[in-house]
Design a protein around this motif. Sequence first.
Motif, PDB file in Angstrom:
ATOM      1  N   THR A   2      -2.270  -1.028  -9.914  1.00 34.70           N
ATOM      2  CA  THR A   2      -3.264  -0.239  -9.199  1.00 34.70           C
ATOM      3  C   THR A   2      -2.750   0.105  -7.808  1.00 34.70           C
ATOM      4  N   VAL A   3      -3.448   1.002  -7.132  1.00 29.24           N
ATOM      5  CA  VAL A   3      -3.039   1.415  -5.788  1.00 29.24           C
ATOM      6  C   VAL A   3      -2.960   0.220  -4.850  1.00 29.24           C
ATOM      7  N   GLN A   4      -3.892  -0.691  -4.983  1.00 30.21           N
ATOM      8  CA  GLN A   4      -3.922  -1.818  -4.043  1.00 30.21           C
ATOM      9  C   GLN A   4      -2.695  -2.713  -4.166  1.00 30.21           C
ATOM     10  N   GLN A  18     -10.568   1.347   1.597  1.00 32.66           N
ATOM     11  CA  GLN A  18     -10.018   1.105   0.268  1.00 32.66           C
ATOM     12  C   GLN A  18     -10.414   2.223  -0.699  1.00 32.66           C
ATOM     13  N   ARG A  22      -7.919   4.810  -2.718  1.00 36.35           N
ATOM     14  CA  ARG A  22      -7.949   4.812  -4.186  1.00 36.35           C
ATOM     15  C   ARG A  22      -8.347   6.186  -4.734  1.00 36.35           C
TER      16      ARG A  22
END
Length: 221
Positions: A2-4, A18, A22
């Motif tokens: 995922t992006v995180q 966040q 995203r």
Amino acid sequence: MTVQDFFPIWDRLTPDQQTRLRASAVPRTVRRGAVLHSGDADCAGLLLVRAGQLRAYILSDQGREITIYRLFERDLCLFSASCILRSIQFEVTIQAEKDTDLWVIPAEVYQGVMEASAPLANYTNELMASRFSEVMWLMEQVMWKSLDRRLAAFLLEEAAIEGTDTLRTTHEAIANHLGSQREVITRMLRYFQSEGMVELSRGRVALLAKDRLRALAEGTA
């Protein structure tokens, strides 16, 4: 993935920050050879490599290339969003070395979050400092290390990246990585072959004596 996963400081961002990162991340697939960013006037956005391999290189006035670093899975490319780093005047081209899946975060979104988040700003500065350290290391190699040692090191690095001692590459491609000329690389590879360190065939370089190449690269041969 995922992006995180690309941001170790993710938990220090606010929920709104966040969400912005995203929601703005656009998935993109590029084929080998595609140019994603070219020159300081181009601002493709922040590139997050999900799978594949990218190459960052600079181009001389004479059209000679030299690789300054590569990007692999989970790497983040800042130079492709050079417009958010206005004090940086650094013309870099980003090209796909393999078919690559990535996310692209628009530069204006990333800049907006960075301006409001000290953790993201600090992380961005750390990444930029790390990239410039790589560039300085490269300049030292070019200035002070002989081409045979650089070529030996490059072949060993390629073997490690590809997971094989038989490299599918051309003399032209190697020259572009090292900032040299194809004819010079051909002569050097033929010398390596005469010494039993490699075996050459069309579009292929097979490493036969990695211990000797390593000794040459380290200057202990």
